[in-house]
Design a protein around this motif. Structure first.
Motif, short mmCIF file in Angstrom:
data_model
loop_
_atom_site.label_atom_id
_atom_site.label_comp_id
_atom_site.label_asym_id
_atom_site.label_seq_id
_atom_site.Cartn_x
_atom_site.Cartn_y
_atom_site.Cartn_z
N ALA A 216 0.83 -1.21 0.00
CA ALA A 216 0.00 0.00 0.00
C ALA A 216 0.87 1.25 0.00
O ALA A 216 0.55 2.24 -0.68
CB ALA A 216 -0.93 -0.01 1.22
N GLN A 217 1.97 1.22 0.73
CA GLN A 217 2.86 2.38 0.77
C GLN A 217 3.56 2.59 -0.57
O GLN A 217 3.75 3.74 -1.00
CB GLN A 217 3.88 2.19 1.90
CG GLN A 217 3.25 2.31 3.28
CD GLN A 217 4.19 1.91 4.40
OE1 GLN A 217 5.18 1.18 4.18
NE2 GLN A 217 3.91 2.37 5.61
N ILE A 218 3.92 1.53 -1.23
CA ILE A 218 4.53 1.65 -2.55
C ILE A 218 3.53 2.22 -3.55
O ILE A 218 3.86 3.10 -4.36
CB ILE A 218 5.08 0.29 -3.02
CG1 ILE A 218 6.26 -0.14 -2.14
CG2 ILE A 218 5.52 0.37 -4.49
CD1 ILE A 218 6.74 -1.56 -2.39
N ARG A 219 2.28 1.74 -3.49
CA ARG A 219 1.26 2.32 -4.37
C ARG A 219 1.06 3.80 -4.04
O ARG A 219 0.90 4.65 -4.95
CB ARG A 219 -0.07 1.57 -4.20
CG ARG A 219 -0.07 0.15 -4.73
CD ARG A 219 -1.49 -0.39 -4.85
NE ARG A 219 -2.21 -0.35 -3.57
CZ ARG A 219 -2.24 -1.35 -2.70
NH1 ARG A 219 -1.58 -2.48 -2.95
NH2 ARG A 219 -2.95 -1.24 -1.58
N GLY A 220 1.07 4.13 -2.75
CA GLY A 220 0.92 5.52 -2.35
C GLY A 220 2.06 6.38 -2.85
O GLY A 220 1.85 7.54 -3.26
N PHE A 221 3.28 5.84 -2.84
CA PHE A 221 4.43 6.57 -3.35
C PHE A 221 4.28 6.85 -4.84
O PHE A 221 4.58 7.95 -5.32
CB PHE A 221 5.71 5.76 -3.08
CG PHE A 221 6.97 6.42 -3.57
CD1 PHE A 221 7.15 7.80 -3.50
CD2 PHE A 221 8.00 5.65 -4.11
CE1 PHE A 221 8.32 8.39 -3.95
CE2 PHE A 221 9.17 6.24 -4.57
CZ PHE A 221 9.32 7.62 -4.48
N GLU A 222 3.79 5.86 -5.58
CA GLU A 222 3.57 6.07 -7.02
C GLU A 222 2.54 7.16 -7.27
O GLU A 222 2.67 7.97 -8.19
CB GLU A 222 3.15 4.75 -7.65
CG GLU A 222 4.26 3.71 -7.66
CD GLU A 222 3.79 2.32 -8.06
OE1 GLU A 222 2.56 2.12 -8.14
OE2 GLU A 222 4.66 1.44 -8.27
N LEU A 223 1.51 7.21 -6.45
CA LEU A 223 0.52 8.30 -6.55
C LEU A 223 1.14 9.63 -6.15
O LEU A 223 0.86 10.68 -6.75
CB LEU A 223 -0.68 8.00 -5.65
CG LEU A 223 -1.59 6.86 -6.10
CD1 LEU A 223 -2.52 6.46 -4.96
CD2 LEU A 223 -2.39 7.29 -7.32
N PHE A 224 2.00 9.61 -5.14
CA PHE A 224 2.65 10.81 -4.62
C PHE A 224 3.45 11.52 -5.71
O PHE A 224 3.45 12.75 -5.80
CB PHE A 224 3.57 10.40 -3.47
CG PHE A 224 4.22 11.54 -2.73
CD1 PHE A 224 3.58 12.13 -1.64
CD2 PHE A 224 5.47 12.01 -3.09
CE1 PHE A 224 4.18 13.17 -0.94
CE2 PHE A 224 6.07 13.05 -2.41
CZ PHE A 224 5.42 13.63 -1.32
N VAL A 225 4.12 10.74 -6.54
CA VAL A 225 4.94 11.33 -7.61
C VAL A 225 4.20 11.38 -8.94
O VAL A 225 4.73 11.91 -9.92
CB VAL A 225 6.28 10.57 -7.77
CG1 VAL A 225 7.07 10.63 -6.49
CG2 VAL A 225 6.04 9.13 -8.21
N GLY A 226 3.00 10.83 -8.97
CA GLY A 226 2.26 10.77 -10.22
C GLY A 226 0.95 11.54 -10.17
O GLY A 226 0.95 12.78 -10.11
N GLN A 227 -0.16 10.83 -10.16
CA GLN A 227 -1.46 11.48 -10.26
C GLN A 227 -1.74 12.46 -9.14
O GLN A 227 -2.40 13.48 -9.33
CB GLN A 227 -2.57 10.40 -10.29
CG GLN A 227 -3.97 10.96 -10.53
CD GLN A 227 -5.02 9.86 -10.59
OE1 GLN A 227 -4.70 8.67 -10.64
NE2 GLN A 227 -6.29 10.25 -10.59
N GLY A 228 -1.23 12.18 -7.96
CA GLY A 228 -1.46 13.09 -6.83
C GLY A 228 -0.66 14.38 -6.91
O GLY A 228 -1.02 15.37 -6.26
N ARG A 229 0.47 14.36 -7.62
CA ARG A 229 1.32 15.54 -7.83
C ARG A 229 1.83 16.14 -6.51
O ARG A 229 2.21 17.31 -6.47
CB ARG A 229 0.58 16.61 -8.64
CG ARG A 229 0.24 16.16 -10.05
CD ARG A 229 -0.46 17.24 -10.86
NE ARG A 229 -1.81 17.49 -10.39
CZ ARG A 229 -2.19 18.61 -9.77
NH1 ARG A 229 -1.31 19.56 -9.55
NH2 ARG A 229 -3.44 18.76 -9.39
N CYS A 230 1.85 15.35 -5.45
CA CYS A 230 2.33 15.85 -4.15
C CYS A 230 3.78 16.30 -4.22
O CYS A 230 4.19 17.26 -3.56
CB CYS A 230 2.20 14.75 -3.10
SG CYS A 230 0.67 13.82 -3.14
#
Length: 396
Positions: A216-230
């Protein structure tokens, strides 16, 4: 006093382009035999910058530690720096806004002191450039320590033989020549030891340990640098990650509720400043003035409602969130960003909202994965001690 979470301004594609010459950002580094060992508290952090005019020494750090925890430096003898920056609460206080002398409350959430050594400016609105300057303000703020002036701090020290002997030893200064700058330098030296890296993310990304984070954290990291633009604001570099761009952004917190008052508030604030009003006093004693954010410091209309991007390191431990402590959980923070800078989808955004804030269209499971990644930024430390070895790098 505290900070903000996810995207703003620079597009993730720009960041991805920056990484293109090396490796994809969402992949961990290859294991390097000479990489920093996991037990090192600095894993994932750059060297701690130390001002040339305030070098670290063990005795100065110990003195700063004592000053940081001394309640006598307040009008009612109940408030020390550690009241709002509690060692046992990741150097925060767990409150929406901090409580000062005689139970008075301010308008800002207390930011963690952990890794504040890396900040390019201090306070939510960046009104001080360094830890030395920051250390002096709360002592004489009317809703924090509440002292009339810094002379009262010096009077307490001058009547304490142990303090006098230590200041003489550390700074080679007599009681008569002791100034508040000596006090601030000692406190800042202690605060520069409060650094914490070595999180599951650091072990995953910088030490190449693919099992350091959960799925889940790895998926969250991918969102963090991708669709989430965090990552646009909570930045990651090739050899370290501070998770802040050190800039100021209007993300729609606080300011949304006072939009109709902005013309009156800005005019009144500028008039008060021109008459000698102190920014720290005005923003901590009036909630609406507090929402003006960086504008209170710079007088620039473009910075109305803008606050400093906080680090995300140890964010799991520093609830509630945002400069006003208005969001209780990390999930609430994710929902706010997912809605495009409003608490409820469809609400009106404020006129000064930063350009990068817009709806993200993330699903609820994706938001949960982002929250999981936030928890991968919690440092590993033993017991209640956060301090790293004495840093020695001089600032340029």
């Amino acid at each position: 006093m505290r900070y903000a979470l996810l995207p703003v301004l620079v597009l993730a594609t720009l960041f991805a382009q920056k990484q293109a010459d090396t490796k994809p950002l969402a992949e961990p580094a290859a294991v390097n035999p000479q990489s920093v060992p996991d037990k090192n508290n600095l894993l994932g952090l750059p060297p701690v910058p130390i001002p040339a005019n305030n070098p670290q020494t063990p005795d100065k750090i110990a003195l700063g530690d004592k000053l940081f925890h001394d309640k006598r430096f307040s009008v009612d003898g109940t408030v020390s720096c550690s009241k709002c920056h509690d060692d046992k609460q990741a150097f925060t206080d767990g409150l929406p806004v901090s409580v000062g002398h005689h139970g008075l409350t301010g308008t800002r959430n207390a930011p963690t002191v952990l890794n504040a050594a890396f900040n390019q400016s201090q306070f939510w609105d960046g009104r001080e450039p360094d830890l030395e300057g920051q250390a002096k303000q709360p002592l004489i703020n009317p809703v924090e320590h509440g002292l009339a002036d810094h002379k009262q701090v010096l009077e307490i020290i001058r009547t304490d033989p142990d303090y006098l002997a230590t200041f003489q030893s550390v700074f080679d200064v007599s009681a008569k020549k002791l100034t508040i700058d000596h006090v601030a330098k000692a406190i800042a030296s202690f605060e520069r030891t409060l650094v914490a890296g070595n999180s599951p993310f650091d072990r995953y990304y910088f030490n190449g340990k693919t099992d350091a984070m959960t799925d889940a954290q790895i998926r969250g990291f991918e969102l963090f640098v991708g669709q989430g633009r965090c990552v646009s604001c909570h930045t990651i570099e090739q050899d370290h990650a501070l998770f802040t761009d050190s800039r100021f952004h209007n993300i729609g917190v606080g300011i949304n509720q006072i939009q109709q008052d902005i013309p009156r508030l800005t005019q009144a604030f500028l008039e008060a400043k021109n008459k000698g009003g102190q920014v720290d006093t005005m923003v901590l004693t009036d909630k609406k003035s507090s929402e003006l954010g960086r504008f209170a410091v710079t007088d620039e209309l473009s910075q109305i409602g803008a606050f400093k991007t906080p680090t995300l390191r140890n964010v799991e431990l520093t609830a509630p969130y945002m400069h006003d402590g208005s969001l209780k959980t990390l999930k609430e923070v994710m929902v706010h960003y997912n809605n495009g800078g409003v608490d409820k989808a469809g609400e009106r955004v404020n006129d000064f909202l930063s350009g990068g804030i817009r709806p993200l269209n993330l699903t609820d499971p994706q938001l949960n994965d982002l929250v999981a990644f936030m928890k991968a930024l919690t440092s590993a430390w033993s017991g209640s001690k956060y301090a790293n070895p004495i840093p020695t790098q001089a600032a340029n």
